[in-house]
Design an enzyme around this catalytic site. Structure first.
Site, mmCIF file in Angstrom:
data_model
loop_
_atom_site.group_PDB
_atom_site.id
_atom_site.type_symbol
_atom_site.label_atom_id
_atom_site.label_comp_id
_atom_site.label_asym_id
_atom_site.label_seq_id
_atom_site.Cartn_x
_atom_site.Cartn_y
_atom_site.Cartn_z
ATOM 1 N N LYS A 43 0.876 -1.182 0.000
ATOM 2 C CA LYS A 43 0.000 0.000 0.000
ATOM 3 C C LYS A 43 0.911 1.229 0.000
ATOM 4 O O LYS A 43 1.942 1.240 0.683
ATOM 5 C CB LYS A 43 -0.899 -0.023 1.252
ATOM 6 C CG LYS A 43 -1.721 1.227 1.474
ATOM 7 C CD LYS A 43 -3.144 1.075 1.013
ATOM 8 C CE LYS A 43 -3.940 2.379 1.218
ATOM 9 N NZ LYS A 43 -5.080 2.513 0.330
ATOM 10 N N ASN A 123 3.269 6.304 -6.954
ATOM 11 C CA ASN A 123 1.835 6.567 -7.094
ATOM 12 C C ASN A 123 1.612 8.075 -7.235
ATOM 13 O O ASN A 123 1.523 8.796 -6.245
ATOM 14 C CB ASN A 123 1.104 6.005 -5.870
ATOM 15 C CG ASN A 123 -0.407 6.135 -5.986
ATOM 16 O OD1 ASN A 123 -0.914 6.649 -6.989
ATOM 17 N ND2 ASN A 123 -1.124 5.676 -4.987
ATOM 18 N N CYS A 126 -3.390 8.747 -7.220
ATOM 19 C CA CYS A 126 -4.530 8.407 -6.365
ATOM 20 C C CYS A 126 -5.591 9.495 -6.517
ATOM 21 O O CYS A 126 -5.290 10.672 -6.316
ATOM 22 C CB CYS A 126 -4.100 8.307 -4.896
ATOM 23 S SG CYS A 126 -5.522 8.186 -3.785
ATOM 24 N N GLY A 240 -9.392 -4.045 -13.066
ATOM 25 C CA GLY A 240 -10.532 -4.906 -13.369
ATOM 26 C C GLY A 240 -10.212 -6.341 -13.729
ATOM 27 O O GLY A 240 -11.108 -7.108 -14.096
HETATM 28 C C1 DHB Z 1 -6.828 4.928 -2.771
HETATM 29 C C2 DHB Z 1 -5.610 5.072 -3.387
HETATM 30 C C3 DHB Z 1 -5.481 4.798 -4.719
HETATM 31 O O1 DHB Z 1 -4.306 4.933 -5.394
HETATM 32 C C4 DHB Z 1 -6.613 4.371 -5.419
HETATM 33 O O2 DHB Z 1 -6.525 4.110 -6.720
HETATM 34 C C5 DHB Z 1 -7.804 4.238 -4.807
HETATM 35 C C6 DHB Z 1 -7.920 4.502 -3.473
HETATM 36 C C7 DHB Z 1 -7.036 5.319 -1.371
HETATM 37 O O3 DHB Z 1 -6.344 4.883 -0.452
HETATM 38 O O4 DHB Z 1 -7.946 6.125 -1.169
#
Ligand code: DHB
Length: 300
Positions: A43, A123, A126, A240
């Site tokens: 994560k 990332n 998000c 998906g």
């Molecule tokens: C979250 C983070 C992400 O990169 C994503 O695609 C969806 C949700 C999050 O923790 O909110």
């Protein structure tokens, strides 16, 4: 049959636990490796502890999974103590990081690199947090993030995770490749919203969220197809993927590895073994010995 490699990292199969799903602790990452994932992604972590958004943060209706978890996490310094190293798990680990500023992107990359992950995923996309800058939508900012992460990653390959919430993902892919990215992860979740007719309000407390699950597959396939046309670096195709046939289709679009996330919710943690078995069944039936034979074949 399914053995593969990306950026010099060898995998027993091309399935990868996508970031954000069951990858918060070292034991849970290791478990997903033992459940059959070829590699596992953590994560995403940043420099600070984050509590995430208030509930409700998740909503599922059929093939749509909508979430606005808000990237809760322990923060990098605390994670360094818990994880200690990332090269002693059952499968290769992809460390996932983000920052609000370019400097933070560099600093957290350096810290995660000290744990020796097989790869680092950045990332920038998000949909549920405010980064401070639109790294996901600006080719020049994405290039700057790539450069600073590459500089701090040492020899560890860096993959930039792109957003589908852009006008032209090819431009983003080209920009990060030119800036030195070793790979591209495509895609992050697609922004969406659900409203409850009875309460007359958005269902998620944060109102908007990111769509994952089977509904995202055609978007991901299209993005991977376009990226494959545009760049030479390998692609981790995510979005998906639920069955072996989905994974085969993602490889046909051009993916080297196939991310599996929300499918853990639909099919349980043994989804990796199931997907691999389904891939092998399809390959045997179609006389395909190696995924190289079909990678990007949809372009021909
Ligand atoms: C979250 C983070 C992400 O990169 C994503 O695609 C969806 C949700 C999050 O923790 O909110």
């Amino acid at each position: 049959m399914l053995k593969t490699s990306i950026c010099g990292v060898k995998l027993k199969n091309p399935t990868v636990l996508a970031s954000g799903i069951l990858g918060v602790t070292k034991p849970s990452l290791d478990r997903m490796g033992r459940e059959g994932a070829g590699a596992v992604t953590m994560k995403s972590l940043c420099h600070e502890e984050r509590s995430g958004n208030n509930n409700p943060t998740m909503f599922n209706e059929g093939e749509v999974f909508l979430n606005a978890v808000g990237l809760p996490g322990q923060g990098m310094d605390s994670a360094l103590k818990d994880f200690k190293r990332l090269d002693d798990l059952s499968v290769p680990v992809i460390g996932s990081i983000y920052g609000y500023t370019l400097k933070q992107f560099g600093q957290v990359t350096k810290k995660i690199a000290s744990l020796n992950p097989a790869m680092i995923e950045v990332n920038i996309s998000c949909p549920n947090i405010h980064y401070g800058e639109n790294y996901d939508n600006s080719p020049s900012l994405a290039a700057k993030v790539t450069k600073i992460c590459k500089k701090n990653a040492g020899k560890i390959p860096v993959s930039i995770k792109l957003s589908p919430n852009v006008y032209d993902i090819k431009v983003m892919a080209k920009a990060v490749e030119k800036a030195g990215a070793d790979a591209i992860t495509a895609i992050n979740t697609l922004t969406g919203m659900s409203i409850d007719a009875d309460t007359r309000k958005p269902i998620l407390k944060a109102k908007t969220g990111g769509i994952s699950g089977p509904a995202l597959k055609p978007v991901a396939i299209k993005c991977v197809y376009e990226i494959y046309k545009t760049v030479k670096i390998p692609i981790i195709g995510t979005g998906g993927i639920t069955t072996g046939k989905d994974a085969i289709e993602m490889v046909m679009a051009g993916a080297t590895l196939v991310g599996v996330g929300t499918a853990c919710y639909y099919r349980g943690p043994s989804v990796f073994k199931k997907i691999c078995k389904e891939m092998e069944t399809w390959m045997k039936k179609n006389k395909i010995k190696n995924l190289r034979e079909i990678r990007g074949i949809a372009h021909k």
